[in-house]
Scaffold this active site. Structure first.
Site, short mmCIF file in Angstrom:
data_model
loop_
_atom_site.label_atom_id
_atom_site.label_comp_id
_atom_site.label_asym_id
_atom_site.label_seq_id
_atom_site.Cartn_x
_atom_site.Cartn_y
_atom_site.Cartn_z
N LYS A 171 -2.49 -2.03 -3.17
CA LYS A 171 -3.57 -1.22 -2.58
C LYS A 171 -3.24 0.25 -2.83
O LYS A 171 -2.55 0.88 -2.02
CB LYS A 171 -3.69 -1.52 -1.08
CG LYS A 171 -4.74 -0.69 -0.36
CD LYS A 171 -5.14 -1.31 0.96
CE LYS A 171 -6.04 -0.38 1.75
NZ LYS A 171 -6.73 -1.04 2.85
N GLU A 207 0.83 -1.22 0.00
CA GLU A 207 0.00 0.00 0.00
C GLU A 207 0.85 1.26 0.00
O GLU A 207 1.29 1.72 1.06
CB GLU A 207 -0.93 0.01 1.23
CG GLU A 207 -1.82 1.24 1.28
CD GLU A 207 -2.79 1.27 2.46
OE1 GLU A 207 -2.67 0.40 3.36
OE2 GLU A 207 -3.65 2.15 2.49
P1 13P Z 1 -9.29 3.91 4.26
O1 13P Z 1 -10.15 3.20 3.25
O2 13P Z 1 -10.05 4.53 5.38
O3 13P Z 1 -8.31 4.85 3.61
O4 13P Z 1 -8.42 2.80 4.99
C1 13P Z 1 -7.81 1.84 4.23
C2 13P Z 1 -6.56 1.44 4.88
O5 13P Z 1 -6.35 0.29 5.13
C3 13P Z 1 -5.58 2.49 5.16
O6 13P Z 1 -4.36 1.88 5.47
#
Ligand code: 13P
Length: 346
Positions: free
Chosen positions: A220, A178
């Protein structure tokens, strides 16, 4: 099954068949802050009760393939003493775990952050696998300002993500990678697109250098949007197009799948963006789904507010949001799906 085909199969099962991921891996500090804003007790049992509410929502496994937990949650059980991991497996929801330990300032780069958690990571991964986790998450954050991000911060965060991904795969766990370009700021959509492309480019160079098996990861990413405090606005179609273009230019075709974060965007808008991308004519090689935190939880948390009486209503609200996002993951979401009566969903 070989290690690598097992990872690829797990990654694929998280992002296909019109299902997505529920992110409930807020640290205790973040969870408490959200509770405090609603005058909910900031205790371990309140966090446990809230996560039980979410994970035992009737029918959730039809729309949610996996849930990302925080360390505390992975070890907790329902009020009836069923370990969450068992309840999830019974519901067809794979257990995942956030393994980074949060961010600290990046030395020498004012305003920039680096994510920590590599120290002792192999040992923790081993324990998480024994506890029942099948996949993991590590979040890097990239802030946009006039002076940031610097190439150095992009490189440092990409390297940490890649080292984490390699460690997770070595432990037999699918890494969710991510690199979050924060939506906070006054920048326009073009700037977000430029930074998102640069962040993705650095991440895939680093993953390649670490010899990470791309079929066994899930990316992500953020969507490409104007900053939350920007005077610029973008339509759903514009966001979908800019996001797909950034991904197509930088994400190799053999990546296991893409599951978006919501990043503080409105929950219905997050669903509309996902729908627009899945309905786009543009050919794309990977499944596109959701891995939302706030966009899935917000309305349910507000309905619950710590009251046992409100659990069924909060669960129905979560079920509805999850069903809407699952429809969007299949390109079948529209206003009629959104307008279905909440209690009819579950
Ligand atoms: P949000 O969808 O609230 O951005 O959270 C996703 C997430 O896992 C952030 O690390």
């Amino acid at each position: 099954m070989s290690h690598s085909s097992e990872l690829a199969a797990t990654a694929r099962s998280l992002v296909t068949a019109g299902r997505g991921i529920l992110a409930i891996d807020e640290s205790n500090k973040t969870c408490n802050a959200r509770f405090a804003a609603l005058h909910i007790a900031e205790t371990e049992d309140a966090r446990r009760a809230y996560r039980e509410l979410l994970l035992t929502t009737p029918g959730l496994g039809a729309w949610v393939s996996g849930a990302i937990l925080y360390d505390e949650t992975l070890r907790q059980s329902t009020a009836d003493d069923v370990p969450f991991v068992r309840a999830m497996n019974d519901a067809g929801i794979l257990p995942g775990i956030k393994v980074d330990t949060g961010t600290v300032p990046l030395a020498g780069s004012p305003g920039e952050l680096i994510t920590e958690g590599l120290d002792g990571l192999p040992k923790r991964l081993e324990e998480y696998r024994i506890l029942g986790a099948r996949f993991t998450k590590w979040r890097a954050v990239i802030a946009i300002s006039e002076l940031t991000p610097t190439p150095r911060a992009l490189r440092a965060n990409a390297q940490s993500l890649a080292r984490y991904a390699k460690a997770a795969q070595t432990a037999g766990l699918v890494p969710i990678v991510e690199p979050e370009v924060l939506a906070d700021g006054t920048h326009d959509m073009e700037r977000c697109a430029t930074v998102t492309r640069a962040a993705l480019k650095h991440v895939f160079e680093a993953l390649d250098a670490e010899d990470v098996d791309l079929a066994g990861i899930i990316l992500k990413p953020n969507m490409v949007t104007p900053g939350l405090r920007s005077s610029h606005r973008a339509s759903v179609a514009e966001v979908a197009e800019a996001t797909l273009e950034a991904l197509l230019a930088n994400v190799p075709a053999n990546v296991g799948g893409i599951a978006f974060l919501s990043g503080g965007l409105d929950d219905v808008l997050s669903t509309q963006h996902l729908q627009a991308m899945n309905a786009a004519a543009l050919e794309r090689p990977w499944p596109l789904t959701f891995s939302y935190g706030r966009a899935l939880q917000q309305a349910a948390l507000h309905a619950w507010r710590g009251s046992p009486r409100e659990v069924p209503r909060a669960q129905a609200i979560l079920a509805h949001r999850a069903a809407c996002n699952a429809a969007a993951a299949r390109g079948q979401y529209d206003q009629a799906v959104e307008d279905r009566p909440i209690f009819a969903t579950a």
